[in-house]
Design a protein around this motif. Structure first.
Motif, short mmCIF file in Angstrom:
data_model
loop_
_atom_site.label_atom_id
_atom_site.label_comp_id
_atom_site.label_asym_id
_atom_site.label_seq_id
_atom_site.Cartn_x
_atom_site.Cartn_y
_atom_site.Cartn_z
N PHE A 1 0.79 -1.14 0.03
CA PHE A 1 0.13 -0.02 -0.16
C PHE A 1 0.81 1.28 0.02
O PHE A 1 0.26 2.24 -0.26
CB PHE A 1 -1.11 0.21 1.18
N PHE B 1 0.48 3.03 -3.24
CA PHE B 1 -0.90 3.89 -3.57
C PHE B 1 -0.37 5.26 -2.71
O PHE B 1 -0.76 6.22 -3.29
CB PHE B 1 -2.00 3.29 -2.90
N LEU C 1 -2.47 -2.83 -9.65
CA LEU C 1 -1.65 -1.71 -9.09
C LEU C 1 -0.43 -1.49 -9.56
O LEU C 1 -0.11 -0.26 -9.76
CB LEU C 1 -1.64 -1.86 -7.43
N SER D 1 -5.98 -0.55 -5.60
CA SER D 1 -5.58 -0.43 -3.91
C SER D 1 -6.55 -0.97 -3.00
O SER D 1 -6.39 -1.50 -2.18
CB SER D 1 -4.89 0.83 -3.62
N SER D 2 -7.73 -0.33 -3.32
CA SER D 2 -8.92 -0.70 -2.59
C SER D 2 -9.63 -1.86 -2.76
O SER D 2 -10.28 -2.41 -1.83
CB SER D 2 -10.00 0.60 -2.86
N SER E 1 -7.72 -4.22 0.01
CA SER E 1 -8.06 -3.67 1.32
C SER E 1 -9.07 -4.83 2.20
O SER E 1 -8.44 -5.36 2.98
CB SER E 1 -8.45 -2.31 1.69
N ALA F 1 4.99 -1.70 -4.54
CA ALA F 1 4.06 -2.66 -4.78
C ALA F 1 4.59 -3.83 -5.57
O ALA F 1 3.86 -4.97 -5.12
CB ALA F 1 3.06 -1.95 -5.97
#
Length: 413
Positions: A241, A244, A303, A331-332, A335, A393
């Motif tokens: 992350f 991001f 990503l 990225s979301s 999660s 990443a």
């Protein structure tokens, strides 16, 4: 009326009507909306924060001023990292609704302090303090939401609470960023504090009673840290992350200095990222309930490609808007997958595991903001954070591969 008294006024989950369930879920998501606003609004206001809180440095060198203002992002992230595991582990025995209300009260006070304190150092401390409830709120709210939604819907429950955060990036962060540009960044944080106050009232009115884990203890929760897979999952999220956040933390100068667009375009780019985050979160929540490993691998692959595209094309309007949105989407999507995996491997320490996802994300926040700021301050330009994020990443994907490989080996043996 005290928070303790509110615990005795609402029904349990089994007694809720369908409409009350929906209202309770919306109330929990509203808290996520407030957290998204308080965490991400600084990204679009870094030049404004630097100009007021670090006037001498900003006047002499805007790049160094913006890079140092990025410490405010890192301070918030550090607060999440510290607060999430300690609060979650220490409060597992408390009734969950009461704990949510205490956390929302702390959010409100910390955000007001951020808006009112006069110096960079004091605001830095306030951002750290305001972040302490962040991970614990998301962790406990995700458990409550999953219980309200029923069996087999944990990934969707996590995604629903996180949807408040992602929707904040579509509506809240761009509009509050615009307000901060027009009326000053302090006005932006006042609005965020009002959102937390409204969430407190909504949770008090709609969320059902849920007892804490009476068998839980600080020591039992911490036993989860003995599991190597827990550390690997935290690492893949924290480092991955970072990619991001390296881009998102410095999106404002990317818009104005790289693409050559006006400051007024920043909220629109933030809205595009927010739309991507919202779609990715909902997609990730649904796919997580189908296949955790495939969702994680796919999210990291997209990503990496998105960060590469951003680094190569952000000097154009199309490249800036398209690839920043894809960075948010991918990225979301990762999660809710990470949070579900942490809860799977943590054994009985569910509260700690649910909160640790946000510790990991905010280690990534702090890491990405720090590395991105360092590359800018070193003179590599406003696109250098994207290249640094690409490397982060790739490392995150490599750790995920190791984690699943070790899991397969342990199953075979």
């Amino acid at each position: 009326m005290s928070i303790l008294a509110l615990d005795h006024e609402r029904p349990y989950v089994s007694e809720l009507s369908p409409s009350r369930r929906r209202l309770a879920l919306l109330s929990l998501a509203l808290g996520g909306f407030g957290i998204g606003a308080t965490e991400f609004v600084a990204m679009g206001l870094l030049p404004n924060l630097a100009a007021e809180l670090l006037p001498g440095l900003y006047t002499a060198s805007p790049e160094e001023g913006i890079a140092q203002a990025g410490w405010l992002i890192s301070a918030y992230a550090l607060g999440v990292v510290v607060g999430a595991p300690t609060i979650a582990a220490a409060t597992t025995h408390l009734p969950r609704k009461r704990l949510l209300l205490w956390l929302l009260a702390a959010f409100t006070v910390g955000t007001i302090a951020s808006a009112l304190l006069p110096s960079f150092g004091l605001v830095l401390v306030a951002r750290f303090v305001a972040a302490l409830p962040h991970g614990a709120y998301f962790g406990i709210a995700s458990i409550v939401a999953a219980d309200i939604m029923g069996p087999g819907n944990r990934g969707k429950g996590v995604a629903l609470v996180l949807s408040g955060l992602t929707i904040a990036n579509v509506v809240g962060v761009p509009s509050i960023t615009w307000l901060g540009q027009v009326a000053g960044w302090r006005a932006a944080y006042v609005v965020v504090a009002l959102i937390f106050a409204a969430t407190f009232a909504a949770v008090a009115a709609t969320v059902p009673l849920q007892p804490g884990d009476h068998t839980g203890s600080f020591r039992r929760e911490l036993t989860a840290f003995r599991r190597p897979q827990l550390w690997l999952t935290i690492a893949l999220a924290a480092i991955g992350f970072g990619g991001f956040f390296a881009v998102y933390s410095y999106i404002a100068p990317a818009v104005t200095h790289v693409a050559g667009l006006g400051e007024g375009v920043v909220p629109w780019v933030l809205a595009g990222i927010g739309i991507g985050m919202t779609i990715g979160n909902l997609l990730g929540g649904w796919l997580t309930d189908v296949d955790v490993r495939l969702t994680l691998y796919s999210g990291f692959a997209v990503l990496i490609l998105s960060l590469l595209g951003f680094a190569l094309t952000a000097h154009t309007v199309v490249g800036l808007v398209l690839f920043s949105a894809l960075v948010g989407l991918s990225s979301s999507a990762i999660s809710p997958t990470v949070q579900s995996r942490l809860m799977d491997i943590a054994g009985e320490a569910k509260s700690l595991a649910a909160a640790l996802n946000h510790s990991a994300l905010n280690i990534g926040n702090s890491l990405g903001a720090f590395i991105g700021g360092a590359t800018i301050a070193a003179g590599f330009g406003y696109l250098s954070p994207a290249w640094a994020g690409l490397l982060l990443a790739i490392v995150g994907l490599a750790i995920a591969t190791v984690s699943f490989g070790l899991q397969r080996r342990s199953i075979r043996s």
